[in-house]
Design an enzyme around this catalytic site. Structure first.
Site, PDB file in Angstrom:
ATOM      1  N   GLU A 195       4.292  -3.422  12.382  1.00  0.00           N
ATOM      2  CA  GLU A 195       3.203  -2.439  12.209  1.00  0.00           C
ATOM      3  C   GLU A 195       2.096  -3.184  11.483  1.00  0.00           C
ATOM      4  OE1 GLU A 195       0.821  -0.364  10.222  1.00  0.00           O
ATOM      5  OE2 GLU A 195       2.491   0.655   9.215  1.00  0.00           O
ATOM      6  N   ASN A 209       0.816  -1.231   0.000  1.00  0.00           N
ATOM      7  CA  ASN A 209       0.000   0.000   0.000  1.00  0.00           C
ATOM      8  C   ASN A 209       0.845   1.276   0.000  1.00  0.00           C
ATOM      9  OD1 ASN A 209       0.744  -0.397   2.682  1.00  0.00           O
ATOM     10  ND2 ASN A 209      -1.144   0.461   3.500  1.00  0.00           N
ATOM     11  N   CYS A 268      -3.273   1.692   6.787  1.00  0.00           N
ATOM     12  CA  CYS A 268      -3.551   1.108   8.106  1.00  0.00           C
ATOM     13  C   CYS A 268      -4.098   2.154   9.067  1.00  0.00           C
ATOM     14  CB  CYS A 268      -2.277   0.522   8.701  1.00  0.00           C
ATOM     15  SG  CYS A 268      -1.607  -0.794   7.705  1.00  0.00           S
ATOM     16  N   GLU A 304       8.286   3.278  14.305  1.00  0.00           N
ATOM     17  CA  GLU A 304       9.070   3.647  13.120  1.00  0.00           C
ATOM     18  C   GLU A 304       9.065   5.162  13.000  1.00  0.00           C
ATOM     19  OE1 GLU A 304       6.993   0.907  10.184  1.00  0.00           O
ATOM     20  OE2 GLU A 304       9.076   0.282  10.012  1.00  0.00           O
TER      21      GLU A 304
HETATM   22  C1  SIN Z   1       0.360   2.183   6.520  1.00  0.00           C
HETATM   23  O1  SIN Z   1      -0.740   2.213   6.037  1.00  0.00           O
HETATM   24  O2  SIN Z   1       0.859   1.116   6.883  1.00  0.00           O
HETATM   25  C2  SIN Z   1       1.216   3.394   6.689  1.00  0.00           C
HETATM   26  C3  SIN Z   1       0.498   4.661   6.589  1.00  0.00           C
HETATM   27  C4  SIN Z   1       1.347   5.868   6.849  1.00  0.00           C
HETATM   28  O3  SIN Z   1       2.568   5.800   6.978  1.00  0.00           O
HETATM   29  O4  SIN Z   1       0.769   6.931   6.934  1.00  0.00           O
END
Ligand code: SIN
Length: 492
Positions: free
Chosen positions: A266, A164, A300, A472
């Protein structure tokens, strides 16, 4: 460039590579098997990459192990300089990197450019952090001794990255690993390997020595499982950083236990997005657009359960529906497109299932609600979503805004926390006391107040509960790739 990529034209076609990267060489899989990568908008093949085996992964680990002593012995300033070269190359090739990303992921081109800037931001941030892995001295309890604590690179790292964010989720792991003095094996996602391989081209051009960065490609299924197992069980890997689903995270954790690796995960989210009666509704609307529809809903941290207080429910639902009805859906390569295709038909089926399930339980469709051509799904708004709808407990990962209603602060905190995962949460209110109260009570790793944008390289990103552990980015991001070593010196 072959005719299969004729939908986009790169200024530098050599960034589009159809081979994996191991020990500084562009390689095939051990048995020569390849896999097709599809453009999710056209459904056509973009090209092929090696479908690698566990033995290929083992070779990449051997290369990373051999490169470790020299890379970790460089000064932090030398590693910083490599990262700065990589950063310059990313910026110089940003348009091409974005085109490759859009072609394989389906993210609208403007957003893909945003992701490349976000990805470069991690390289920038960790180039700075490279020279700040400070140790410390601790006053000793034992007479005649001194305690020095130093930070050392943990070793060879396995980086398992998702489709993604095909660029930024690599740099968020790669940059701190390199800055700390680690070497890496990246397992690129089957859906989006070309972005990963383009980054390897840039690492090579930045002069990063052979074996420091390796990237393997593998198709989904048995081979992918075997490659994952090799990364988890190979004793020469010291750490695994994984972004992906909670079930896969649980499996990787089990598999890593025999070699007791350091892990950072994550995993999935199910973000509550809470709009109180006293919120500025225009600000909350901008928040929904940013947090729900970014990457066509495939992040996410996307708002998944939108809780709106009873007093503003009807008004806010109409505002969201009006706004979402204006979104342009279609070809992600076209400048005006806001919602592109989902990455594959499984993603589309899940959104459809969530819509049908909620509607069968009494929800109303205020906008969208239908599948489009190929992997497109109309941006959708549902109101009156009941608490027992599947979307309450499952991450949709698509352009579906599900609006629930609530009466009291205590009730919404309880609903928001009634989840096995806890990555991000969003709160919209003008009451300062409530900002603190609710933010502190939400069982998530990150809270955004009166904004839908949470992610920046300079802050810690990560979750609690089934959303994983480790952080992270931010000031602690590099520590995930180091170990603290105590050196107690006696005889003084
Ligand atoms: C993710 O969807 O895993 C990361 C989203 C983000 O870094 O904003």
């Amino acid at each position: 460039m072959t005719s299969r990529t004729s939908r986009f034209r790169l200024s530098d076609p050599s960034l589009f590579v159809q081979q994996a990267f191991v020990d500084g060489s562009w390689v095939k899989s051990a048995d020569g098997k390849t896999m097709d990568v599809q453009d999710p908008f056209t459904g056509k093949s973009l090209g092929t990459v090696p479908d690698m085996t566990a033995d290929d992964v083992a070779s990449a680990i051997t290369a990373a192990k051999a490169a470790l002593p020299t890379w970790s012995a460089l000064t932090a300033y030398q590693r910083q300089s490599y990262l700065n070269s990589l950063l310059s190359l990313m910026r110089a090739n940003a348009d091409d990197l974005a085109l490759i990303l859009t072609a394989e992921n389906g993210k609208p081109l403007a957003e893909a450019k945003g992701e490349i800037a976000y990805g470069a931001g991690f390289v920038d941030w960790f180039a700075g952090e490279a020279v700040r892995t400070y140790g410390h001295n601790v006053p000793s309890a034992i007479p005649g001794t001194r305690n020095n604590v130093i930070k050392q690179p943990i070793g060879v790292c396995g980086l398992i990255t998702p489709w993604n964010f095909p660029n930024a989720m690599i740099t968020r792991k790669l940059a701190p690993a390199l800055a700390a003095g680690c070497t890496v094996v990246i397992k690129a996602p089957a859906e989006t390997p070309f972005s990963a391989l383009a980054m390897c081209v840039l690492c090579e051009r930045a002069g990063i020595p052979k074996g420091v960065v390796n990237c393997v490609t593998v198709d989904k299924g048995e081979r992918e499982a075997a490659c994952g197992l090799e990364l988890c069980e190979n004793p020469d890997i010291a750490k695994i950083s994984f972004t992906g689903s909670t079930p896969v995270g649980k499996l990787l954790m089990k598999q890593s236990s025999s070699t007791l690796k350091k892990l950072s995960f994550e995993l999935g989210g199910n973000a509550p997005f809470i709009v109180f009666d006293d919120a500025d509704l225009d600000v909350a609307l901008a928040g929904v657009v940013a947090s729900k529809f970014r990457a066509s809903g495939q992040t996410c941290v996307c708002a998944n359960r939108i809780y709106v207080q009873r007093g503003v429910y009807e008004k806010f639902a109409a505002m969201v529906a009006d706004k979402v009805s204006t979104f342009n859906t279609g070809d992600p390569m076209l400048p005006g497109t806001q919602i592109g295709p989902l990455v594959n038909s499984r993603g589309v089926d899940k959104v459809q299932r969530h819509v049908e399930d909620a509607v069968s339980k009494g929800a109303k469709v205020l906008a969208g609600g239908r599948k489009g051509d190929g992997c497109l799904f109309e941006p959708t708004v549902l109101s009156n979503v009941p608490a027992d709808a599947a979307i309450s407990t499952e991450e949709t990962f698509g352009p579906l805004a599900a609006l629930f209603s609530f009466e009291t602060e205590a009730e919404v905190i309880s609903s928001a926390n009634d989840s096995e995962v806890g990555l991000a949460g969003y709160v919209f209110t003008r009451d300062v006391s409530r900002v603190h109260r609710v933010s502190e009570k939400l069982a998530v790793g990150m809270v955004a107040v009166n904004t839908g944008i949470i992610s920046q390289p300079c802050v810690p990103f990560g979750g609690v509960k089934g959303s994983g552990f480790g952080r992270e980015g931010g000031k602690g991001g590099i520590d995930e790739y180091t170990i603290e070593k105590l050196i107690t010196i006696g005889g003084l």
